[in-house]
Design an enzyme around this catalytic site. Structure first.
Site, short mmCIF file in Angstrom:
data_model
loop_
_atom_site.label_atom_id
_atom_site.label_comp_id
_atom_site.label_asym_id
_atom_site.label_seq_id
_atom_site.Cartn_x
_atom_site.Cartn_y
_atom_site.Cartn_z
N LYS A 177 -3.93 0.77 11.96
CA LYS A 177 -2.80 -0.02 11.44
C LYS A 177 -1.47 0.67 11.76
CE LYS A 177 -0.22 -2.74 8.86
NZ LYS A 177 0.11 -4.12 9.21
N LYS A 245 8.64 2.15 5.36
CA LYS A 245 7.52 2.89 4.75
C LYS A 245 6.42 3.14 5.78
CE LYS A 245 4.38 0.59 3.00
NZ LYS A 245 3.06 0.04 3.33
P1 NAD Z 1 4.59 -6.87 -2.39
O1 NAD Z 1 5.58 -5.85 -2.80
O2 NAD Z 1 5.05 -8.28 -2.15
O3 NAD Z 1 3.42 -6.95 -3.47
C1 NAD Z 1 2.86 -5.82 -4.12
C2 NAD Z 1 2.35 -6.24 -5.50
O4 NAD Z 1 1.76 -5.11 -6.13
C3 NAD Z 1 3.49 -6.71 -6.43
O5 NAD Z 1 3.14 -7.95 -7.01
C4 NAD Z 1 3.59 -5.60 -7.47
O6 NAD Z 1 3.97 -6.09 -8.75
C5 NAD Z 1 2.16 -5.10 -7.48
N1 NAD Z 1 1.99 -3.73 -8.00
C6 NAD Z 1 2.71 -2.62 -7.65
N2 NAD Z 1 2.22 -1.54 -8.30
C7 NAD Z 1 1.18 -1.99 -9.06
C8 NAD Z 1 0.28 -1.36 -9.96
N3 NAD Z 1 0.34 -0.03 -10.20
N4 NAD Z 1 -0.66 -2.13 -10.57
C9 NAD Z 1 -0.74 -3.46 -10.34
N5 NAD Z 1 0.10 -4.11 -9.50
C10 NAD Z 1 1.03 -3.37 -8.87
O7 NAD Z 1 3.88 -6.29 -1.09
P2 NAD Z 1 3.12 -7.11 0.07
O8 NAD Z 1 4.13 -7.64 1.05
O9 NAD Z 1 2.13 -8.04 -0.54
O10 NAD Z 1 2.38 -5.90 0.82
C11 NAD Z 1 1.26 -5.25 0.25
C12 NAD Z 1 0.75 -4.23 1.25
O11 NAD Z 1 0.35 -4.91 2.45
C13 NAD Z 1 1.79 -3.17 1.69
O12 NAD Z 1 1.16 -1.93 1.85
C14 NAD Z 1 2.30 -3.72 3.00
O13 NAD Z 1 2.79 -2.69 3.84
C15 NAD Z 1 1.05 -4.38 3.56
N6 NAD Z 1 1.32 -5.49 4.48
C16 NAD Z 1 2.28 -6.40 4.22
C17 NAD Z 1 2.53 -7.42 5.12
C18 NAD Z 1 3.63 -8.43 4.90
O14 NAD Z 1 3.96 -9.17 5.87
N7 NAD Z 1 4.20 -8.55 3.70
C19 NAD Z 1 1.75 -7.52 6.30
C20 NAD Z 1 0.74 -6.60 6.51
C21 NAD Z 1 0.52 -5.58 5.60
#
Ligand code: NAD
Length: 300
Positions: A177, A245
């Site tokens: 990744k 990040k």
């Molecule tokens: P986001 O910030 O939209 O969602 C994260 C969620 O986790 C939030 O709802 C937050 O409230 C929750 N959270 C945080 N700490 C927590 C805890 N201790 N307990 C319970 N809930 C908790 O992030 P996202 O865009 O959904 O991305 C998630 C992961 O996937 C990241 O690592 C990101 O790099 C990866 N990712 C994102 C994308 C994208 O396009 N958004 C694509 C591929 C990978």
């Protein structure tokens, strides 16, 4: 549920941009999903679609075949794993935990070892494809960990993605990744530079994009993010903060292995500049604003 593919029970923690869509697809595939998030409203919304709300990771995992985390960064996953009410002390009944966030491969190997000591299989299974891929169930899922755990998790992955690849042992999914993110970041920078040069030269930018898409400069980024860059739309998509990040994780990993990545270092400094101008919550394509500032174009 086993590898045979019947409906199972999933504990899902982290219901943000990606997690929300992944849960909806697990529900559509017939799985029962117990959801947990720090944001109550994120849970309530999914309960309206048939999920069950859980009060923390332990409750989400209770009685589940598999627990899945989809959280922002390494410390968030560590909190959900190691806290008193976390998954290490309270693993799911199926003794299978999968982290689908993008986090440090070094942290992943430690988490894997800590779960293995308790006879729990742990997989790192980060994804590519963005919110659209998550919504359509077409994510690319790159998986590190034991083959036996991969086989058991596969039917659940199948509800969320279409390209599901076991790439090696613990941490290998995150390494692949991070390679993906390195290519994405440098590619976005290359597109910004082409648009900056094209704009200064007065060529039609949409035509420029179409021509490049028809030749050897074609890319997913140019196809999907190019239009927003040309229109000056910084708003939607994968956040600048998340890309920064990921590039930080790339650099940490590369430095630990003494691998020089000068291209990554350069584009990372541009993400630093973007964040310093308050663009952290903007979409990834907002890197074009760095070039706007350097070329004294569009007011920022
Ligand atoms: P986001 O910030 O939209 O969602 C994260 C969620 O986790 C939030 O709802 C937050 O409230 C929750 N959270 C945080 N700490 C927590 C805890 N201790 N307990 C319970 N809930 C908790 O992030 P996202 O865009 O959904 O991305 C998630 C992961 O996937 C990241 O690592 C990101 O790099 C990866 N990712 C994102 C994308 C994208 O396009 N958004 C694509 C591929 C990978």
């Amino acid at each position: 549920m086993g590898v045979s593919g019947g409906a199972g029970t999933v504990g899902f923690i982290g219901l943000g941009t990606m997690g929300r869509e992944m849960v909806l697809n697990l529900l559509k595939a017939g799985h029962a999903v117990r959801v947990s998030d720090l944001r109550r409203e994120a849970m309530d919304e999914l309960v309206a679609h048939g999920a069950t709300a859980a009060d923390g990771p332990a409750e989400a995992a209770a009685g589940a075949d598999i627990a899945i985390t989809m959280l922002p960064d390494t410390p968030d996953v560590e909190a959900v794993v190691y806290a008193a009410g976390g998954l290490l002390a309270n693993p799911p009944r199926g003794r299978l935990v999968v982290d689908m966030s993008t986090i440090s491969p070094v942290a992943v190997r430690r988490i894997h070892a800590d779960f293995a000591a308790r006879d729990v299989a742990f997989l790192d299974a980060p994804v590519s494809g963005g919110p659209v891929g998550a919504k359509n169930g077409t994510l690319s899922i790159m998986v590190g960990g034991d083959p036996e755990g991969f086989a058991r998790a596969h039917p659940f992955f199948g509800a969320m993605g279409t390209t599901i690849t076991h790439v090696g042992g613990p941490g290998a999914g995150q390494t692949v990744k991070l390679c993906n993110q390195l290519v994405c970041g440098i590619n976005i920078q290359a597109i910004c530079e082409a648009i900056a040069l094209g704009r200064a030269s007065g060529v039609d930018l949409e035509q420029l994009r179409k021509v490049l898409l028809g030749g050897s400069a074609a890319s997913w980024m140019l196809d999907r993010l190019g239009p927003a860059m040309i229109a000056g739309d910084a708003s939607a998509g994968f956040r600048i903060d998340l890309m920064f990040k990921d590039l930080r994780l790339v650099q940490e990993h590369a430095q630990a292995l003494s691998v020089p990545l000068p291209g990554t270092a350069l584009v990372t400094s541009q993400y630093v500049e973007a964040r310093a101008h308050g663009e952290g919550a903007n979409g990834n394509q907002a890197l074009f604003r760095v070039y706007d500032r350097m070329t004294n174009q569009r007011p920022s």
